[in-house]
Design a protein around this motif. Sequence first.
Motif, PDB file in Angstrom:
ATOM      1  N   GLU A 282     -14.169   7.143  36.084  1.00  0.00           N
ATOM      2  CA  GLU A 282     -13.619   6.031  35.314  1.00  0.00           C
ATOM      3  C   GLU A 282     -14.676   5.530  34.331  1.00  0.00           C
ATOM      4  O   GLU A 282     -15.793   5.193  34.729  1.00  0.00           O
TER       5      GLU A 282
ATOM      6  N   GLN B  49     -10.843   4.320  23.855  1.00  0.00           N
ATOM      7  CA  GLN B  49      -9.780   5.275  24.174  1.00  0.00           C
ATOM      8  C   GLN B  49     -10.358   6.679  24.359  1.00  0.00           C
ATOM      9  O   GLN B  49     -10.017   7.388  25.304  1.00  0.00           O
ATOM     10  N   LEU B  50     -11.268   7.029  23.461  1.00  0.00           N
ATOM     11  CA  LEU B  50     -11.873   8.358  23.501  1.00  0.00           C
ATOM     12  C   LEU B  50     -12.602   8.592  24.828  1.00  0.00           C
ATOM     13  O   LEU B  50     -12.447   9.632  25.476  1.00  0.00           O
TER      14      LEU B  50
ATOM     15  N   GLN C 244     -11.026  10.774  32.129  1.00  0.00           N
ATOM     16  CA  GLN C 244      -9.922  11.401  32.860  1.00  0.00           C
ATOM     17  C   GLN C 244     -10.130  12.917  32.975  1.00  0.00           C
ATOM     18  O   GLN C 244      -9.859  13.502  34.017  1.00  0.00           O
ATOM     19  N   ASN C 245     -10.659  13.529  31.914  1.00  0.00           N
ATOM     20  CA  ASN C 245     -10.912  14.967  31.946  1.00  0.00           C
ATOM     21  C   ASN C 245     -11.915  15.358  33.019  1.00  0.00           C
ATOM     22  O   ASN C 245     -11.781  16.391  33.661  1.00  0.00           O
TER      23      ASN C 245
ATOM     24  N   LYS D 200     -12.199   6.869  27.589  1.00  0.00           N
ATOM     25  CA  LYS D 200     -11.249   6.788  28.702  1.00  0.00           C
ATOM     26  C   LYS D 200     -10.634   8.177  28.935  1.00  0.00           C
ATOM     27  O   LYS D 200     -10.530   8.647  30.070  1.00  0.00           O
ATOM     28  N   ASP D 201     -10.240   8.802  27.838  1.00  0.00           N
ATOM     29  CA  ASP D 201      -9.659  10.145  27.936  1.00  0.00           C
ATOM     30  C   ASP D 201     -10.673  11.140  28.482  1.00  0.00           C
ATOM     31  O   ASP D 201     -10.362  11.962  29.345  1.00  0.00           O
ATOM     32  N   GLU D 202     -11.916  11.050  27.970  1.00  0.00           N
ATOM     33  CA  GLU D 202     -12.973  11.954  28.428  1.00  0.00           C
ATOM     34  C   GLU D 202     -13.204  11.758  29.936  1.00  0.00           C
ATOM     35  O   GLU D 202     -13.388  12.733  30.674  1.00  0.00           O
TER      36      GLU D 202
END
Lengths: 452, 89
Positions: free
Chosen positions: B74, B62-63, B69-70, B65-67
């Motif tokens: 992908e 999750q971490l 997106q920032n 994935k979020d990074e």
Amino acid sequence: MLSVQDILETNRMIEENKLDVRTITMGISLRDCAHPEVKTFCNNIYDKITRTAEHLVATGEDIEAEYGIPIINKRISVTPIAIAAESCRTDSFLPVAEAMDAAAKAVGVNFIGGFSALVEKGFTKGDRVLISSIPEALAKTERVCSSINLASTKAGINMDCVQEMGEIIKKAAELTADSDAIACAKLVVFANVPEDNPFMAGAFHGVGEGENTINVGVSGPGVVKRALEDVKGQNFGAVAETIKRTAFKITRVGQLVAQEASRRLGVPFGIIDLSLAPTPAVGDSVAHILEEMGIESCGAPGTTAALALLNDAVKKGGLMASSFVGGLSGAFIPVSEDAGMIAAVECGSLTLEKLEAMTCVCSVGLDMIAVPGDISAATISAIIADEAAIGMINNKTTAVRIIPVPGKKVGDQVNFGGLLGHSPILQVNKFKPDAFIARGGRIPAPLRSLTN
Amino acid sequence: MRIVITIIGQDRVGIVARVSNVLAEHNVNILDINQNIMNGFFNMVMIADMGGASMALKELQQLLKDEGQNIGVEIKVQHEDIFKIMHRI
């Protein structure tokens, strides 16, 4: 060390070619739930199913996330209810189906299979009650699947049951007329049924199975189609080799998932079902594999040969990838669940008769076939008899999942939704088999030598 | 447990740095990095060891994935076994 190519290939198979594990199916024996009072029996099975499968869905989701491989369905199969509920003093097993449905909802699985009877040689009291309960049970529940085995190579064909199933299918269709006869999509009639199949609607936990088991069904027609694009124009040796290699990779993923699920749930691993199971999604079609081999449209001459090669190569490739193989293992050809099959029916290249020929060389049979609602029960029975005869003589599993859609005619569309897909209504031969079906009795088991 | 991290997206400054930073913060040890740029697309495969990690695989997924997106790429994190089992007998 892993190569970058291997890693990217695996992820391309998952992301672009729709590689997935189609189902983790937990088999649960209900033999210890028997009780003369239906209510107690229902409580017993509800408790046992919800207790045994409590962590099934969460475990499947964990594995899916950790390995990055989609696991589409988590399901349950149980001991054929005709056996487990035989001692109940009742003339309807509807409450049993309702208890199964409630248990399936409680643990979060989308289907539960095993509202089943094995009657290839004859009926017991429990078989009779079960079969007569099927239409109502499937109409009043959402997740219960039913299957009947009415023929085998060793026993012949129970033609009394063949006759009855025509009527049962019609009745199930009528009871769910307002939802395009959806009950019939949850009912399958078999010859030589495997007792460890993880796929619906035909899954049940066979009488020779252990207390419980984990069976896994793999899929991946899109991956096979993509691999064949690289051998365009090459001979069939290259085609077979490519399919084998691809099937090996697909099956290895299934084996990993099965082992992990088995370990985490503390339930013995049963089998991997080496199947190419299509979905209506674009790029997930068995018909498109046959077309990739050089058939203009599925159903054209050559289709049966192409399917035979595909079915055999999938098994050869998959066998070495798994420690135990079983179930239906092979290519599925469910019409409404395969974008290529749907297109082939629409353009007139795929007919019921050609589908019947294809069932001689693939893993199951006439699957998800939508036919006009005014088809007679006798004609449905005769279609079942033909399919059972193919299975009986060729020592293979065959099945019929046919849906007579009330109010619909040839060419009309029907939409079952989700993985069950949509389909045009197929044409059925209009000449009558009524006198043949009316005979009843049994077709004797066939000779197994002098095979010409 | 070893994991495979794949990063795919438009190339830009600092992708490797930011991903490595997240891994270092949570004591995930990088064993191998392989990267290339094709037609402006950034492809990276990282193999790392989570033996001493301060978080579970799911949280790391999750971490990152979020990074991802920032920074507009992908990022996928998977248990290594899915690749090993498919490509090794």
